[in-house]
Design a protein around this motif. Structure first.
Motif, PDB file in Angstrom:
ATOM      1  N   LEU A  61      50.528  62.359  57.657  1.00 45.74           N
ATOM      2  CA  LEU A  61      50.284  62.311  56.217  1.00 45.74           C
ATOM      3  C   LEU A  61      48.980  61.580  55.921  1.00 45.74           C
ATOM      4  N   ILE A  62      48.757  60.461  56.582  1.00 47.50           N
ATOM      5  CA  ILE A  62      47.534  59.698  56.353  1.00 47.50           C
ATOM      6  C   ILE A  62      46.306  60.532  56.707  1.00 47.50           C
ATOM      7  N   ALA A  63      46.364  61.273  57.809  1.00 45.21           N
ATOM      8  CA  ALA A  63      45.235  62.127  58.183  1.00 45.21           C
ATOM      9  C   ALA A  63      44.965  63.171  57.099  1.00 45.21           C
ATOM     10  N   ALA A  64      46.048  63.737  56.527  1.00 51.00           N
ATOM     11  CA  ALA A  64      45.873  64.728  55.455  1.00 51.00           C
ATOM     12  C   ALA A  64      45.298  64.090  54.202  1.00 51.00           C
ATOM     13  N   ILE A  65      45.732  62.872  53.880  1.00 52.27           N
ATOM     14  CA  ILE A  65      45.199  62.179  52.704  1.00 52.27           C
ATOM     15  C   ILE A  65      43.721  61.871  52.903  1.00 52.27           C
ATOM     16  N   GLU A  66      43.361  61.443  54.108  1.00 58.41           N
ATOM     17  CA  GLU A  66      41.967  61.079  54.379  1.00 58.41           C
ATOM     18  C   GLU A  66      41.019  62.259  54.170  1.00 58.41           C
ATOM     19  N   GLU A  67      41.530  63.466  54.334  1.00 58.75           N
ATOM     20  CA  GLU A  67      40.704  64.649  54.084  1.00 58.75           C
ATOM     21  C   GLU A  67      40.480  64.888  52.592  1.00 58.75           C
ATOM     22  N   PHE A 146      56.220  67.724  44.396  1.00 56.22           N
ATOM     23  CA  PHE A 146      57.399  67.327  45.176  1.00 56.22           C
ATOM     24  C   PHE A 146      58.510  68.352  45.010  1.00 56.22           C
ATOM     25  N   VAL A 147      58.723  68.784  43.794  1.00 55.05           N
ATOM     26  CA  VAL A 147      59.763  69.782  43.511  1.00 55.05           C
ATOM     27  C   VAL A 147      59.421  71.102  44.193  1.00 55.05           C
ATOM     28  N   ALA A 148      58.177  71.544  44.079  1.00 58.94           N
ATOM     29  CA  ALA A 148      57.786  72.824  44.671  1.00 58.94           C
ATOM     30  C   ALA A 148      57.894  72.805  46.186  1.00 58.94           C
ATOM     31  N   ALA A 149      57.493  71.697  46.816  1.00 61.38           N
ATOM     32  CA  ALA A 149      57.565  71.611  48.273  1.00 61.38           C
ATOM     33  C   ALA A 149      59.010  71.688  48.753  1.00 61.38           C
ATOM     34  N   ASN A 150      59.905  70.995  48.069  1.00 60.98           N
ATOM     35  CA  ASN A 150      61.317  71.051  48.454  1.00 60.98           C
ATOM     36  C   ASN A 150      61.912  72.432  48.200  1.00 60.98           C
ATOM     37  N   ALA A 151      61.544  73.054  47.095  1.00 60.15           N
ATOM     38  CA  ALA A 151      62.082  74.388  46.805  1.00 60.15           C
ATOM     39  C   ALA A 151      61.624  75.395  47.853  1.00 60.15           C
ATOM     40  N   GLY A 287      57.348  65.877  53.165  1.00 63.57           N
ATOM     41  CA  GLY A 287      56.144  65.193  53.611  1.00 63.57           C
ATOM     42  C   GLY A 287      55.134  66.035  54.367  1.00 63.57           C
ATOM     43  N   PRO A 288      55.562  66.894  55.310  1.00 68.28           N
ATOM     44  CA  PRO A 288      54.581  67.686  56.056  1.00 68.28           C
ATOM     45  C   PRO A 288      53.911  68.797  55.243  1.00 68.28           C
ATOM     46  N   ASP A 289      54.460  69.135  54.084  1.00 71.28           N
ATOM     47  CA  ASP A 289      53.853  70.172  53.255  1.00 71.28           C
ATOM     48  C   ASP A 289      52.486  69.684  52.765  1.00 71.28           C
ATOM     49  N   PRO A 290      51.434  70.508  52.861  1.00 69.92           N
ATOM     50  CA  PRO A 290      50.110  70.061  52.406  1.00 69.92           C
ATOM     51  C   PRO A 290      50.083  69.576  50.961  1.00 69.92           C
TER      52      PRO A 290
END
Length: 340
Positions: A61-67, A146-151, A287-290
């Motif tokens: 997650l941190i690597a994705a945020i850093e981008e 958050f809702v869309a990623a879970n759905a 969490g792993p969802d972009p």
């Protein structure tokens, strides 16, 4: 409001067999958990080589945020390395003066929110006079991303459970007394369970308004202390008794896999469904969802660029405080635990 950095603050998890017992002792210190319970949970970790997936998922997650962000991102945990006290001390030495803090919990309540505020206050005290100002970001249980990623995670696996499967959302159980104390007293309590149920409702609505249940998992307290129920395995039994042929589980209460998710759901719940001849599917955590990294950056931008908060609910929220302060007087007060 300008910031110099972002701190991702999480629960922590062991990364090898030698870490497991000291990690569990950190988690349960002062809670009166009997040694035999620790031994049982230690055995769960042994099935995974003594490694929780949580730290690895947080680093991803941190690597994705850093981008996506133009400030340095730091990582600290409550219960295992990198410990938040060490991280905040590193931030102070690096000259960080003010940082946003993203706690990896979407909800309110003592364990889900106030304890992270306590972590912030403790870490700043340990760092001393040079500690940066730390601004905790808000709850995000009803954020559209958050809702869309879970759905979408539910959509991706629903067919595995077969036709007629029931959608069931799970979250970590807490003592009933802790849930009653969640939120400011004038709100009437139960901020945690109400937010979890609202997140489940929003995801189910995104899926077309499908019928669903909200249940709980991973209780750890003595049997005489009431916790939120029903438990996921008990609920599987009840669904089977009612003729439901399968179950799709969405771990809405968690943003990342860790041992309680992969053991309680992928092992215990899956095995029970198989024993009963029920179809079974478990959706991925968000969490792993972009889009989850996008969500984190959006929360930061609410703070530093005054971007309007995107929410799908009018349910009370909170969590955005400075240097470990409370959202409100007596908010999410800790409940004295009985000895085991």
């Amino acid at each position: 409001m300008s910031i110099d950095a972002l701190l991702v603050l999480s629960f922590g998890g062991p990364e090898g067999p030698a870490d497991v017992r000291p990690f569990l002792e950190n988690v349960t210190r002062g809670r009166g958990i009997p040694p035999e319970r620790l031994a049982a949970v230690e055995e769960h970790y042994a099935h995974f080589g003594g490694v929780s997936p949580l730290n690895a998922r947080n680093r991803e997650l941190i690597a994705a945020i850093e981008e996506r962000i133009d400030v340095p991102v730091f990582f600290g945990n409550r219960n295992w390395h990198p410990m938040v006290e060490d991280t905040v001390a590193d931030m102070a030495r690096a000259g960080i003066r003010r940082a946003a803090v993203f706690a990896t919990s979407a909800y309110g309540g003592y364990s889900a929110c106030r304890q992270y505020a306590e972590d912030i206050a403790r870490a700043r005290a340990a760092a001393g006079d040079g500690a940066p100002e730390l601004i905790k970001l808000r709850h995000f249980f009803d954020h559209p991303l958050f809702v869309a990623a879970n759905a979408d995670a539910v959509r991706a696996v629903a067919a595995e459970a077969g036709p007629g499967a029931r959608l069931v959302f799970t979250a970590h159980s807490v003592p009933e007394a802790a849930d009653r104390a969640a939120g400011p007293p004038e709100e009437g309590g139960r901020r945690y369970s109400r937010q979890v149920k609202e997140a489940a409702r929003l995801v189910a609505a995104e899926l077309g308004g499908v019928e669903h249940d909200v249940v709980w998992q991973s209780r750890s307290g003595p049997p005489q202390v009431p916790w939120l129920e029903p438990d996921i395995v008990d609920h599987i039994d009840a669904l089977h008794a009612g003729g439901v042929p399968g179950i799709v589980i969405c771990p809405i209460g968690f943003v990342s896999d860790h041992v309680e998710v992969v053991w309680d759901l992928d092992r215990e719940a899956r095995d029970r469904a198989a024993e009963l001849g029920m179809g079974f599917a478990r959706a991925a955590t968000a969490g792993p969802d972009p889009r989850f990294a996008d969500l984190v950056v959006e929360l930061v931008d609410e703070l530093r660029h005054d971007v309007p908060a995107r929410r799908l609910s009018v349910l009370p929220s909170g969590g955005c405080t400075v240097d470990g302060a409370l959202c409100a007087e007596r908010c999410c007060e800790p409940v004295r635990r009985r000895p085991a």
